[in-house]
Each structure stands twice: as C-alpha cells, then as structure tokens.
Design a protein around this motif. Sequence first.
Motif, PDB file in Angstrom:
ATOM      1  N   LYS A 168     -18.457 -26.657 -33.714  1.00 39.27           N
ATOM      2  CA  LYS A 168     -19.333 -27.406 -32.812  1.00 39.27           C
ATOM      3  C   LYS A 168     -18.562 -28.118 -31.699  1.00 39.27           C
ATOM      4  CE  LYS A 168     -22.762 -28.005 -36.443  1.00 39.27           C
ATOM      5  NZ  LYS A 168     -23.472 -28.950 -37.333  1.00 39.27           N
ATOM      6  N   ASP A 453     -26.223 -29.577 -31.492  1.00 41.66           N
ATOM      7  CA  ASP A 453     -24.904 -29.823 -32.078  1.00 41.66           C
ATOM      8  C   ASP A 453     -23.775 -29.132 -31.321  1.00 41.66           C
ATOM      9  OD1 ASP A 453     -25.941 -31.420 -34.051  1.00 41.66           O
ATOM     10  OD2 ASP A 453     -26.161 -29.794 -35.507  1.00 41.66           O
ATOM     11  N   TYR A 454     -24.097 -28.042 -30.634  1.00 39.31           N
ATOM     12  CA  TYR A 454     -23.066 -27.273 -29.932  1.00 39.31           C
ATOM     13  C   TYR A 454     -22.909 -27.675 -28.464  1.00 39.31           C
ATOM     14  CZ  TYR A 454     -22.733 -24.081 -33.919  1.00 39.31           C
ATOM     15  OH  TYR A 454     -22.517 -23.547 -35.164  1.00 39.31           O
TER      16      TYR A 454
END
Length: 487
Positions: A168, A453-454
């Motif tokens: 991530k 999240d990324y």
Amino acid sequence: MNTDKFCMEKTKLIQIIACLAIVILFWIVPPVEPMTTVGMKVIGVFIATVLLLSLVDTVWPAMLALVLLSRTGVTTLNTAISGSFGSWIIYFVLMSFIMTYALNESGFTTRLVAKFMSLKFVSKSPWIFTFSLGALGMLLGCFMDQVPAASFMLSFCSKIYQELGYDKKDSYPNIANIVTIFGVNIGGAMTPISHSLIILGLGIYEGATGKAISLFTYLAYGVPTGILLFILMAIMIRLFAKPDMSKFKNFNIENVINKQNPMDLKEKTTVFIFFATVVMWMLPGIMNMFVGSSSFVKALNSYGITFWAILSVVLMSVISINEKPIIDVADIVNKKINWAILIFISIGVYLGSAVSDKATGVTDFIGEKIVPLTSGVSPMIIVLIITFITLFLTNFASNVTTITVMTGVGVALALSGKSIDPVAIALTTTLCGSCAFVCPSSFATVAMLHGDDYSNRSKIFKYGIAMLIVTTLIVTFVSYNISSMML
C-alpha cells in the motif's frame, strides 16, 4: 436516569443561524436599482441556500428554499414545487439512474472490463497498461454515474496490485489510482448520459433563457474536450511520475479477470434497449447537421429526451424473460434510488431560473452595473476568469453548488450584452463544474480516491492542482472558442 434535551452541534447551529441572518439581511436592505425588492429577497435566499447545502445538509435546505422563495414574490409555493421537483429534468435523472442500474445488474459492465483489459495492446508495457486503466475508467464514466464507476475501478485495481505484489505504500498504486479516478471524472464530464450534474447545468441554461441545449450539442463539446484532457493528463503523468514498475515482469491480467460466460438473453436485451435509447437522445442533433430543421427533425425534437428514457424503463419493466421482468422497477425505486440527490438537484435547477426571473431585476443589474466594469477587458479574459473560478470552486466545494452559481452568472453576463456566447459559456461552466480532481469535499469519487488504502494524498493534491490549471487553459482557449464558432 438520562433526560432527553434539545441539543445540536454548536458549529452547525452557528452556521444555520448565520445563513438565516443572511436571508433576513437581504429582506430588509433596500434594493440597488435596477434590482427590485423581489430580487434582493431572492438573492438572499439563493446565497443562504447555497451555503446551507454546502455546509449543513443536502436535503432540508432545498425544502426550506421552496418555502422562502414562495414568500419573496417571485413565485408561489405550488409553482416552485412544480418547477423544481416537478421538473422534467428530475424525471430524466431518475430514469437515467434506473437505466444505469439495469445495465450494471445485467453484468455488461463487468464484461466490458474483462474484454477491454484482455486486449493484446493493453499488456505491451506497464505505462500502456496504466493508461488503459484510466481509459477504461473514462469509458465507464461516460455511460454511468461516476460513483459506482469509481467504486468498481478501485476494487478492480486493488486486485491488480495484490496480484503484482505491490504494498500500500508503493508508488505505482498511488499513480495508477490517480490515473484511474481522474479518468472516471473526465468521462463523467464528457457526456450527459446518466450524469445529473450535466443535466443540472443544461437545465439552468434552459431556465434562464427559455431555450434548450441538445444532448448532441453537449456531446460535441464534451467528448473532444475530455479526450484532450485525458491525453494531456497521461503526458503529464508520464513525464513527472517515476513509479516502480519492476513487478510487471511476470504479470498476467488473466489472473484478475473472471472468465466471462456468453451474454444471456437478459443482458443482450438490456444492452440493446440502453444504447438504442442513447441513440434516440442524440439522433435529433445528428440529423440537424445534415437535413437542418426538417419536419422529421422537428418531429423527433417534439418527443424530447425524457420520452425515450421513460419508454426505456417501461420496456425493461414489461419485457419478461423466464417469467421475470428485466428489472423490478418498484424495488429499484424503493431501495436503490438516492432521492436526496434528486431533491438536491431540483432546487439547484429552480434557483437558477428564480434568480433570472424578470421580476428580480438581476439581469438588468448585471447589465448596468457589472458589464461596464468589463469594458475594455477582452471577452476571452472574462471567459478565463469564469472558467478558473468554476474549476477552483468545484475542486474545493460542492460541484452542484458550483454549477448552479457559475452557470447562472456566466449566462446572465452573456445575456447582458457582453460578447460572450451564452451557450458556449453554459457548456463551459457545466463541464468544468464536473471536473473535480483535488479535495475530498469536491466530489464523492475524489473522497473515495483520498480514502483508498493504495492512494497517496500528497500526490493527489499535486496532480489534481496541475489538472485544474491544465483544464482551465484547454477549456478556455480551445473548447470555448471551437464551440462558439460551431454554435
């Protein structure tokens, strides 16, 4: 024992009181001629409603606005209700939502992704693959609401990152997410199909002028602009982003694409009805290019776009396969429709027409007081300022509010005698009001991008602000000029 008591968050209470104070202030301050007392009251309601919708809530302020407008003298309550939630625009948006839901439920959207990502050229290089994700997001954004399109694409991209082995915190997912969601938002600004923001802008223009902008006219403006913006975004990302793409070496897209079964009868029928409806929306504009205002074109125009949208939903509700209709429209209307958005849009459309009403004197005020301030200023500079303000506001605040305010201002300024094309400026503010790239507060898809999240927020701000500047320049000096020459 707990005791119930009347209590509200202090900040919200202050905001509500301040907005109501604005209404009171404009209702008691003498008007500046040629604006009328009615106009001052309407302006007060307009400002207060925009602030309440932006800061406090997206539903009840729209309802309150109808009550307040009915006491300004510009309209009655029944007329306000009819002109807002009873508008054809709201019914068209509702039908569009149902049509889009049917297309998603049929499985066609998932099939489109699988087909597109399995094309040979997509996997030729990591950069081609990355921009293909953005192009796919743009394609989905053209034909469906941006929020479900963004949700679908973020989920799909997440599978890809996991298959590649990216963490991530790695740089590649940060860039790929930006390319993908920016693509979705650009696609949403390109067409009026299933996009309530575009219909809002077109509705405000119609309310102010009494004339309609055809969907084909918007497509002729929006599609080339969107493609150019996407290309420039890709060039910018390619030049300045340096993500680690080493993990693409053994990547196989087939690992993240579910195997697709042949299209069944339900999917084929849904797709046919959906795109046949889109064709009927665009046909009058296309025919007008070749045969002008012939009796056939006039006959097509007499139906209007809402006719075909309603007919599409009715057909999907009646046509049954294996004794089940293609869609259960009652279930969709009861459980799947966001009625808050429809109420929100309804007051946006009506506020624009209320401010432009002759009884307010607002248009005359702009003509006498504001237009002279622009004397000696190039019309292109004025367009540049309007374009920049629209993009700035929509990237930091509500896009519905931005389109409502800036389209109204742009059209009013054009109608007041300045050499600005009213149709071109309405197209400009409507498209720009849909181009959100920077802040979570601007649009749900940008909030989703920030929250993924990324994603990397600093990169979103960096490239988002760059896209704000690029869009300002392209729309002002390319799109506006071309549209004003064509119209």
